[in-house]
Design an enzyme around this catalytic site. Structure first.
Site, PDB file in Angstrom:
ATOM      1  N   GLU A  47     -11.856 -12.857  -4.001  1.00 28.53           N
ATOM      2  CA  GLU A  47     -12.567 -13.891  -3.210  1.00 28.53           C
ATOM      3  C   GLU A  47     -11.612 -15.066  -2.941  1.00 28.53           C
ATOM      4  OE1 GLU A  47     -15.203 -16.234  -5.645  1.00 28.53           O
ATOM      5  OE2 GLU A  47     -16.575 -16.666  -3.984  1.00 28.53           O
ATOM      6  N   ASN A 111     -18.057 -17.926   3.204  1.00 27.21           N
ATOM      7  CA  ASN A 111     -17.167 -17.362   2.194  1.00 27.21           C
ATOM      8  C   ASN A 111     -17.152 -15.860   2.501  1.00 27.21           C
ATOM      9  OD1 ASN A 111     -16.012 -16.371  -0.155  1.00 27.21           O
ATOM     10  ND2 ASN A 111     -17.060 -17.828  -1.496  1.00 27.21           N
ATOM     11  N   LYS A 128     -20.649 -13.961   2.204  1.00 30.93           N
ATOM     12  CA  LYS A 128     -21.365 -14.100   0.928  1.00 30.93           C
ATOM     13  C   LYS A 128     -22.792 -14.615   1.133  1.00 30.93           C
ATOM     14  CE  LYS A 128     -20.429 -16.404  -3.561  1.00 30.93           C
ATOM     15  NZ  LYS A 128     -19.354 -17.135  -4.268  1.00 30.93           N
ATOM     16  N   GLU A 147     -19.688 -24.913  -4.004  1.00 29.20           N
ATOM     17  CA  GLU A 147     -19.812 -23.894  -2.941  1.00 29.20           C
ATOM     18  C   GLU A 147     -20.958 -24.209  -1.994  1.00 29.20           C
ATOM     19  OE1 GLU A 147     -18.993 -19.699  -3.347  1.00 29.20           O
ATOM     20  OE2 GLU A 147     -18.758 -20.016  -5.494  1.00 29.20           O
ATOM     21  N   CYS A 173     -18.464 -12.289  -5.387  1.00 33.77           N
ATOM     22  CA  CYS A 173     -18.630 -13.040  -6.635  1.00 33.77           C
ATOM     23  C   CYS A 173     -20.074 -13.170  -7.099  1.00 33.77           C
ATOM     24  CB  CYS A 173     -17.956 -14.408  -6.525  1.00 33.77           C
ATOM     25  SG  CYS A 173     -17.738 -15.131  -8.176  1.00 33.77           S
ATOM     26  N   ASN A 198     -14.153 -15.423  -8.223  1.00 37.80           N
ATOM     27  CA  ASN A 198     -13.502 -16.548  -8.933  1.00 37.80           C
ATOM     28  C   ASN A 198     -14.560 -17.057  -9.898  1.00 37.80           C
ATOM     29  OD1 ASN A 198     -10.871 -17.987  -7.385  1.00 37.80           O
ATOM     30  ND2 ASN A 198     -12.144 -16.722  -6.055  1.00 37.80           N
TER      31      ASN A 198
HETATM   32  N1  CDT Z   1     -17.307 -17.912  -6.958  1.00 35.63           N
HETATM   33  C1  CDT Z   1     -18.484 -17.746  -7.614  1.00 35.63           C
HETATM   34  O1  CDT Z   1     -19.476 -17.330  -7.024  1.00 35.63           O
HETATM   35  N2  CDT Z   1     -18.517 -18.075  -8.905  1.00 35.63           N
HETATM   36  C2  CDT Z   1     -19.711 -18.073  -9.703  1.00 35.63           C
HETATM   37  C3  CDT Z   1     -19.550 -19.065 -10.783  1.00 35.63           C
HETATM   38  C4  CDT Z   1     -20.802 -19.350 -11.506  1.00 35.63           C
HETATM   39  S1  CDT Z   1     -21.888 -20.428 -10.744  1.00 35.63           S
HETATM   40  C5  CDT Z   1     -21.201 -21.975 -10.944  1.00 35.63           C
HETATM   41  C6  CDT Z   1     -19.995 -16.707 -10.304  1.00 35.63           C
HETATM   42  O2  CDT Z   1     -21.147 -16.269 -10.211  1.00 35.63           O
HETATM   43  O3  CDT Z   1     -19.115 -16.116 -10.928  1.00 35.63           O
END
Ligand code: CDT
Length: 332
Positions: A47, A111, A128, A147, A173, A198
């Site tokens: 991502e 995204n 996304k 995000e 993600c 990420n």
């Molecule tokens: N990039 C991404 O979606 N990361 C989220 C982080 C947790 S929510 C702050 C994930 O679900 O891994």
């Protein structure tokens, strides 16, 4: 005849705020060359692979914000990746921040992940759906997860495309944590889901989850793979990026739910697995024969409501509940 597809999960270590697209693409190309030598047919990058994970900052300068997005794909910096992949006959999936314009000039921030076939054909762009984090600066956090400030949910849902000799899907993600993501693709017969991520190890709203990040990552992807009889390729951008430690543990997961290959490092690493797409039928045709066993007449709540609606208390009079509409419980 078995339908084998050799995939390479191209995990990336940290990308610094000062790293240029050209520098990052050089790393993507190095992984691509390694993939070619290993006989890989499809390389999956993480991502937001082209930049640092900028949602960790509350940015105010519109020029700086814009600098993290791609307005064309390929653009000048990414074209060498597209050209070399085509020369090598390797397809790829690449995550990036996208600025997209409607015909009426409305600009959208997504995204996104692009999927490109071995002959260079554009298969699809997925945006996304589940956008995590928050949309305002929250000073109490050691770092932000903005995000919801920088991205809107994709408008097209979870598609499945015929490519690479099978039925391919994508998610990004946070999408991987939601069972509906896999099921919507499962209902289109998906055989391989490609997912970049990420994931900071520290989750500020509930730090008790920090030690479980790796467990939860594999838990959701393994469950989604098994329950839908599909391969899942999960690819991290991880390591300590701009002071924030993020999960690595990229993995290729079989329709059995088993991890068949996983990353061993916290840096740039290619994880290779040969995936028999026909293995999906073992699950899709037996225990998870949807057409035979699913009971959609009982699943109405899945799409009819968003938050949880609790049952009435045992003694509505004592509890002060008189029945009727109950309050929704909102997520925090
Ligand atoms: N990039 C991404 O979606 N990361 C989220 C982080 C947790 S929510 C702050 C994930 O679900 O891994």
């Amino acid at each position: 005849m078995t339908r084998n597809l050799t995939v390479g999960a191209a995990q990336l270590g940290p990308v610094a705020r000062t790293d240029t697209r050209v520098e990052v693409v050089a790393r993507l190309l190095a992984l691509l060359e390694e993939a070619a030598a290993a006989g890989v047919e499809l390389v999956v990058y993480p991502e937001l692979a082209l930049t640092t994970f900028f949602p960790r900052w509350y940015l105010e300068d519109p020029d700086e914000i814009r600098s993290y997005y791609e307005t064309e794909m390929p653009g000048p910096a990414t074209r060498p990746l597209f050209s070399r992949a085509r020369e090598l006959g390797i397809g790829f999936c690449l995550g990036y921040a996208e600025l997209a314009s409607d015909v009426d000039g409305t600009v959208h921030q997504y995204n996104s992940q692009i999927l490109v076939e071995r002959d260079g054909r554009h298969v699809a762009t997925f945006r996304k759906i589940h956008i995590p984090g928050h949309d305002r600066n929250e000073d109490w956090r050691p770092f932000q997860h903005l995000e919801r400030r920088y991205f809107e949910p994709g408008p097209d849902g979870f598609g499945v495309w015929r490519a690479f000799g099978g039925l391919m899907g994508m998610m990004i993600c946070n999408d991987r944590r939601w069972p509906e993501t896999y099921r919507v693709m499962g209902l289109q017969g998906v055989e391989m889901i490609l997912c970049g991520y990420n994931t900071p190890l520290h989750y500020a709203p509930d730090p008790s989850q920090d030690r479980l990040q790796g467990f939860h990552n594999h838990l959701v992807m393994q469950a989604g793979a098994y329950q839908n009889g599909t391969w899942v390729v999960g690819v991290a951008k991880g390591g300590v990026e701009e002071g924030v430690d993020s999960l690595c543990e990229s993995a290729v997961i079989a329709p059995s739910g088993e991890i068949v290959a996983r990353a061993a490092t916290t840096g740039d690493e290619l994880v290779v697995a040969t995936c028999d797409l026909d293995w999906c039928d073992n699950y899709k045709g037996t225990l998870f024969d949807f057409d035979y066993y699913r009971m959609p007449q009982y699943y109405g709540r899945i799409t009819a409501q968003k938050g949880a609606v609790l049952p009435l208390a045992a003694d509505p009079v004592e509890s002060g509940e008189t029945g009727g509409e109950l309050e929704e419980v909102s997520p925090t």
